[in-house]
Design a protein around this motif. Structure first.
Motif, PDB file in Angstrom:
ATOM      1  N   SER A   1      16.891  27.866  24.935  1.00 51.80           N
ATOM      2  CA  SER A   1      17.040  27.789  26.389  1.00 51.80           C
ATOM      3  C   SER A   1      15.677  27.807  27.079  1.00 51.80           C
ATOM      4  N   ARG A   2      15.700  27.418  28.359  1.00 53.74           N
ATOM      5  CA  ARG A   2      14.445  27.182  29.073  1.00 53.74           C
ATOM      6  C   ARG A   2      14.038  28.377  29.925  1.00 53.74           C
ATOM      7  N   VAL A   3      12.731  28.678  29.903  1.00 55.23           N
ATOM      8  CA  VAL A   3      12.171  29.699  30.791  1.00 55.23           C
ATOM      9  C   VAL A   3      11.120  29.029  31.674  1.00 55.23           C
ATOM     10  N   LEU A   4      11.218  29.245  32.989  1.00 61.34           N
ATOM     11  CA  LEU A   4      10.198  28.730  33.915  1.00 61.34           C
ATOM     12  C   LEU A   4       9.198  29.839  34.183  1.00 61.34           C
ATOM     13  N   ILE A   5       7.896  29.504  34.134  1.00 66.27           N
ATOM     14  CA  ILE A   5       6.881  30.515  34.457  1.00 66.27           C
ATOM     15  C   ILE A   5       5.989  30.013  35.594  1.00 66.27           C
ATOM     16  N   TRP A  41       4.949  23.218  42.611  1.00 67.56           N
ATOM     17  CA  TRP A  41       5.611  24.011  43.654  1.00 67.56           C
ATOM     18  C   TRP A  41       6.323  23.104  44.654  1.00 67.56           C
ATOM     19  N   ASP A  42       5.696  21.960  44.969  1.00 67.43           N
ATOM     20  CA  ASP A  42       6.331  21.024  45.907  1.00 67.43           C
ATOM     21  C   ASP A  42       7.653  20.508  45.358  1.00 67.43           C
ATOM     22  N   GLU A  43       7.674  20.233  44.049  1.00 67.84           N
ATOM     23  CA  GLU A  43       8.933  19.759  43.447  1.00 67.84           C
ATOM     24  C   GLU A  43      10.022  20.818  43.554  1.00 67.84           C
ATOM     25  N   VAL A  44       9.658  22.087  43.313  1.00 67.93           N
ATOM     26  CA  VAL A  44      10.651  23.164  43.419  1.00 67.93           C
ATOM     27  C   VAL A  44      11.186  23.234  44.853  1.00 67.93           C
ATOM     28  N   LYS A  45      10.259  23.096  45.820  1.00 73.01           N
ATOM     29  CA  LYS A  45      10.684  23.144  47.230  1.00 73.01           C
ATOM     30  C   LYS A  45      11.606  21.981  47.567  1.00 73.01           C
ATOM     31  N   LYS A  46      11.265  20.774  47.058  1.00 76.47           N
ATOM     32  CA  LYS A  46      12.025  19.583  47.418  1.00 76.47           C
ATOM     33  C   LYS A  46      13.335  19.470  46.661  1.00 76.47           C
ATOM     34  N   THR A  47      13.277  19.664  45.344  1.00 76.75           N
ATOM     35  CA  THR A  47      14.476  19.362  44.543  1.00 76.75           C
ATOM     36  C   THR A  47      15.138  20.594  43.951  1.00 76.75           C
ATOM     37  N   GLY A  48      14.607  21.773  44.242  1.00 77.10           N
ATOM     38  CA  GLY A  48      15.229  22.993  43.740  1.00 77.10           C
ATOM     39  C   GLY A  48      14.843  23.292  42.305  1.00 77.10           C
ATOM     40  N   LEU A  49      15.552  24.277  41.749  1.00 79.39           N
ATOM     41  CA  LEU A  49      15.213  24.791  40.426  1.00 79.39           C
ATOM     42  C   LEU A  49      15.857  23.940  39.333  1.00 79.39           C
ATOM     43  N   PRO A  50      15.102  23.545  38.300  1.00 78.50           N
ATOM     44  CA  PRO A  50      15.769  22.898  37.166  1.00 78.50           C
ATOM     45  C   PRO A  50      16.633  23.924  36.418  1.00 78.50           C
ATOM     46  N   GLU A  51      17.581  23.445  35.635  1.00 78.31           N
ATOM     47  CA  GLU A  51      18.428  24.344  34.836  1.00 78.31           C
ATOM     48  C   GLU A  51      17.567  25.221  33.948  1.00 78.31           C
ATOM     49  N   CYS A  52      17.787  26.512  33.965  1.00 74.38           N
ATOM     50  CA  CYS A  52      17.006  27.384  33.095  1.00 74.38           C
ATOM     51  C   CYS A  52      17.735  28.700  32.868  1.00 74.38           C
ATOM     52  N   TYR A  53      17.319  29.392  31.804  1.00 79.02           N
ATOM     53  CA  TYR A  53      17.879  30.704  31.484  1.00 79.02           C
ATOM     54  C   TYR A  53      17.199  31.789  32.304  1.00 79.02           C
ATOM     55  N   ALA A  54      15.884  31.634  32.518  1.00 75.27           N
ATOM     56  CA  ALA A  54      15.130  32.682  33.211  1.00 75.27           C
ATOM     57  C   ALA A  54      13.972  32.103  34.007  1.00 75.27           C
ATOM     58  N   VAL A  55      13.551  32.843  35.044  1.00 71.19           N
ATOM     59  CA  VAL A  55      12.346  32.498  35.804  1.00 71.19           C
ATOM     60  C   VAL A  55      11.420  33.713  35.796  1.00 71.19           C
ATOM     61  N   ILE A  93      16.185  30.107  43.476  1.00 68.62           N
ATOM     62  CA  ILE A  93      17.151  30.785  42.605  1.00 68.62           C
ATOM     63  C   ILE A  93      18.465  31.013  43.349  1.00 68.62           C
ATOM     64  N   SER A  94      18.349  31.474  44.596  1.00 62.53           N
ATOM     65  CA  SER A  94      19.580  31.798  45.322  1.00 62.53           C
ATOM     66  C   SER A  94      20.371  30.546  45.696  1.00 62.53           C
ATOM     67  N   GLU A  95      19.684  29.394  45.734  1.00 65.02           N
ATOM     68  CA  GLU A  95      20.396  28.162  46.088  1.00 65.02           C
ATOM     69  C   GLU A  95      20.841  27.353  44.866  1.00 65.02           C
ATOM     70  N   ALA A  96      20.450  27.801  43.660  1.00 64.61           N
ATOM     71  CA  ALA A  96      20.765  27.013  42.458  1.00 64.61           C
ATOM     72  C   ALA A  96      22.270  26.996  42.202  1.00 64.61           C
ATOM     73  N   SER A  97      22.789  25.820  41.805  1.00 60.96           N
ATOM     74  CA  SER A  97      24.232  25.752  41.541  1.00 60.96           C
ATOM     75  C   SER A  97      24.553  26.472  40.233  1.00 60.96           C
ATOM     76  N   ASN A  98      23.614  26.453  39.299  1.00 58.22           N
ATOM     77  CA  ASN A  98      23.789  27.198  38.055  1.00 58.22           C
ATOM     78  C   ASN A  98      22.587  28.131  37.904  1.00 58.22           C
ATOM     79  N   PRO A  99      22.617  29.285  38.563  1.00 61.13           N
ATOM     80  CA  PRO A  99      21.405  30.118  38.663  1.00 61.13           C
ATOM     81  C   PRO A  99      21.002  30.733  37.321  1.00 61.13           C
ATOM     82  N   PRO A 100      19.711  31.055  37.176  1.00 58.38           N
ATOM     83  CA  PRO A 100      19.250  31.677  35.930  1.00 58.38           C
ATOM     84  C   PRO A 100      19.871  33.067  35.752  1.00 58.38           C
ATOM     85  N   LYS A 101      19.897  33.530  34.501  1.00 56.68           N
ATOM     86  CA  LYS A 101      20.475  34.849  34.199  1.00 56.68           C
ATOM     87  C   LYS A 101      19.554  35.970  34.656  1.00 56.68           C
ATOM     88  N   VAL A 102      18.236  35.693  34.640  1.00 55.74           N
ATOM     89  CA  VAL A 102      17.286  36.773  34.944  1.00 55.74           C
ATOM     90  C   VAL A 102      16.037  36.236  35.643  1.00 55.74           C
TER      91      VAL A 102
END
Ligand code: NDP
Length: 300
Positions: A1-5, A41-55, A93-102
């Protein structure tokens, strides 16, 4: 699974990325610049969070950068590079349709007021007496998800000075110690909250993988030391005399008094909730940390 840092290209992030990849996670960095396995950061602002397990959020302009004067402009950069970016992550994170676990966000022990007397655990008061402590509060506030969030576990790591050969404080101080001129700062009696980089990255992993871990964890080793203890151990491991103390006024002049306090003052911080959460340190004592960082000394 994916972790964003967020800020994962730096000193701590590089070590964390290696540990995550070793354990079979995929890592994507969030960065100011685009690149392989990175999003901006601009991509996160524009298109939201990619699918991931954790941030994990650990971005921020280096406060102790001696090449930058402590001006209002730099203070704003130091602040916004932590607080505004963390708001961006919390919102995504709060707007993600499938939010991370942690969601693990960093902060610093500058939250606690320097003292020669008090020990601070995670429930101790702080965060409101100077620029650095107010920054810690705003940074931690920015990480909070809306109350209706129940999907994503929230963890804050209040880190002490991170010790490792490849960056951070040790790298900044290495040359003066190597030349034998590494001495105490001021009278050396101020506390020096610290953690070995290996333990810090393991602590992040512990927070990612243990569902019971929530809230603030102090990212500091169990052994409380002073700047004098730190200096003595550094010089011992390098076989150096370390004669020259660095007087406070010089540090104040070089860095600006407000930020010089990070070196000339210190706080005794204990990892109470960290230990209660079941975390065990590989390097609980400063001597063990130095022996590990400079283990080549055993060759001769
Ligand atoms: P580094 O300076 O090594 O790396 C931080 C990363 O943040 C950089 O790689 C960079 O990534 C990103 N960054 C830098 N400037 C900015 C900016 N103006 N805006 C947005 N992003 C920026 O830091 P560390 O790895 O040492 O520390 C990571 C975090 O942990 C920091 O927030 C720090 O405050 C905190 N911390 C560190 C301690 C330590 O002793 N090292 C102690 C306590 C807390 P990119 O170039 O890809 O954008």
């Amino acid at each position: 699974s994916r972790v964003l840092i967020g800020g994962g290209s730096g000193f701590i992030g590089t070590a964390l990325r290696k540990l995550l990849e070793h354990r079979g996670y995929q890592v994507t960095l969030i960065s100011r610049t685009p690149g392989k396995n990175k999003i901006t950061w601009d991509e996160v602002k524009k298109t939201g969070l990619p699918e991931c397990y954790a941030v994990v959020g650990m971005q921020g302009s280096n406060i102790l950068n001696i090449f930058r004067r402590w001006t209002d402009g730099f203070k704003k950069e130091v602040w916004d590079s932590r607080v505004e970016t963390t708001k961006t992550l919390a919102q995504a994170i709060s707007e993600a349709s499938n939010p991370p676990k942690v969601w693990v966000s960093f902060s610093g022990v500058g939250y606690y007021k320097p003292s020669y007397v008090y020990d601070y655990d995670e429930d101790s008061p702080g965060g409101d007496f100077d620029y650095i402590s107010q920054l810690a509060t705003a940074w931690e506030e920015a990480a909070k998800l809306p109350a209706e969030n129940t999907n994503t576990r929230e963890v804050i790591i209040r880190s002490g000075v991170v010790l490792g050969r490849d960056g951070g404080a040790i790298k900044q101080m290495y040359f003066s110690f190597w030349f034998g001129s590494g001495g105490v700062i001021g009278d050396g009696m101020q506390f020096f909250p610290w953690i070995h980089i290996n333990d810090l990255t393991r602590l992040v992993m512990h927070a990612l993988e243990n569902e019971k871990v929530t809230g603030v964890l102090n990212g500091v080793a169990p052994e409380t030391i002073t700047n004098w203890d730190f200096t003595k151990e550094f010089n011992t491991v390098l076989l150096r005399p370390g004669f020259f103390p660095l007087p406070r006024p010089i540090v104040n002049f070089a860095l600006g008094e407000e930020r010089a306090k990070m070196l000339t003052e210190g706080q005794a911080v204990v990892p109470k909730r960290t230990l209660e959460s079941g975390f065990t340190f590989n390097f609980p004592k400063i001597k063990m940390a130095f022996d590990n960082m400079f283990s080549y000394r055993k060759w001769f």
